[in-house]
Design an enzyme around this catalytic site. Sequence first.
Site: not given
Length: 383
Positions: A159-161
Amino acid sequence: MTVSTGLAGTGLLDPSATEGKNGPGTARIVGVGTANTQHSYTQSELLDIFKITDPKVRSVFLNSAIERRFLTVPPLDDDGNVITELQGELLAKHKRIALDMGARAIRTCLENTGIEPADIDYLCCTTTTGFLTPGLSAHLIREMGILPRTSRIDVVGMGCNAGLNALNATHGWAVANPGKVAVMLCVEACSAAYVIDGTLRTAVVNSLFGDGAAAIALIADAPDTAYAPAGVPAGAGSPRILGFASHIITDAIDAMRYDWDEAQGKFSFYLDPQVPYVVGANAEQVVDRLLSGAGLRRSDISQWLIHSGGKKVIDAVRVNLGLTRHDVRHTTSVLRDYGNLSSGSFLFSYERLLHEGVTQPGDYGVLMTMGPGSTIETALVQW
């Protein structure tokens, strides 16, 4: 990560121990590059293309603090309606878009460094918007003339991390292989991860994400030497990575996730409305842990490069960390011009900071990403 000097157990070096040079356990960022798909659209244009008339859904789009996003919209039928793409078509779309953007981002990253694709020794690719076996790294090695001996890894689904998770691994490889070139690529074809069904759940996702790729190159040298890309003094444009700190909010593990939508026959991303507040409430502890390990305070940080997760997320993090709007200027401008680019968003902000030309030798910066888990990742750098 193990370091041979500095603060044991923190993954951070004492900044004074390696001032002006690459110290044991550090690598420098020597290049960055970004790329997008061909077409960008305003939020109003997207609402018209998808013929969205529901006032609540339109409000989500138009109050997102996003002006434009790069997307590859589906083709239209003879009546001007968007054609529904099946999951298999979306996976093929992801492969096509990701390979194109990824290759362009890597080439841009290497410009003005004196490094060629054939000089890359390690390639780490991260994506969440599609699944491919063999991974993107293998395809890019074949298509870009990167040598077959190149070590590689693919980080999928974080994901975004994920950009900072992947950067941590890439930094570790660079430190273990001084003088060799390590490249990390974030590539997100968000156009290949959409479900259009008119619900508010999907409206939040559909109003937010855009297509983009970002690459970063690292080199670690021996303790008493300093590598600089062509014409750039070490310490001015090529910051050292001093360490990382992570935090996973296990009570919010389902707050950001992919679900299989049986009715649509494809994966559907879900964002809990409480995500901004959960992330904001936990931002202080991980940032303070990152800084305390190096003997620093928030007031010592000159540059903050935070994931462009959305207006509410940015505001929650900014308020909880006591930052000014100027501190997050690149985060908000990337959101405005590109939307949420998932794992590569923070590198778009980093590129804008470099173009701004305001960093000084000795300045400290914090990189911060947030995503599923729910997870907060941070890194400390010094110019």
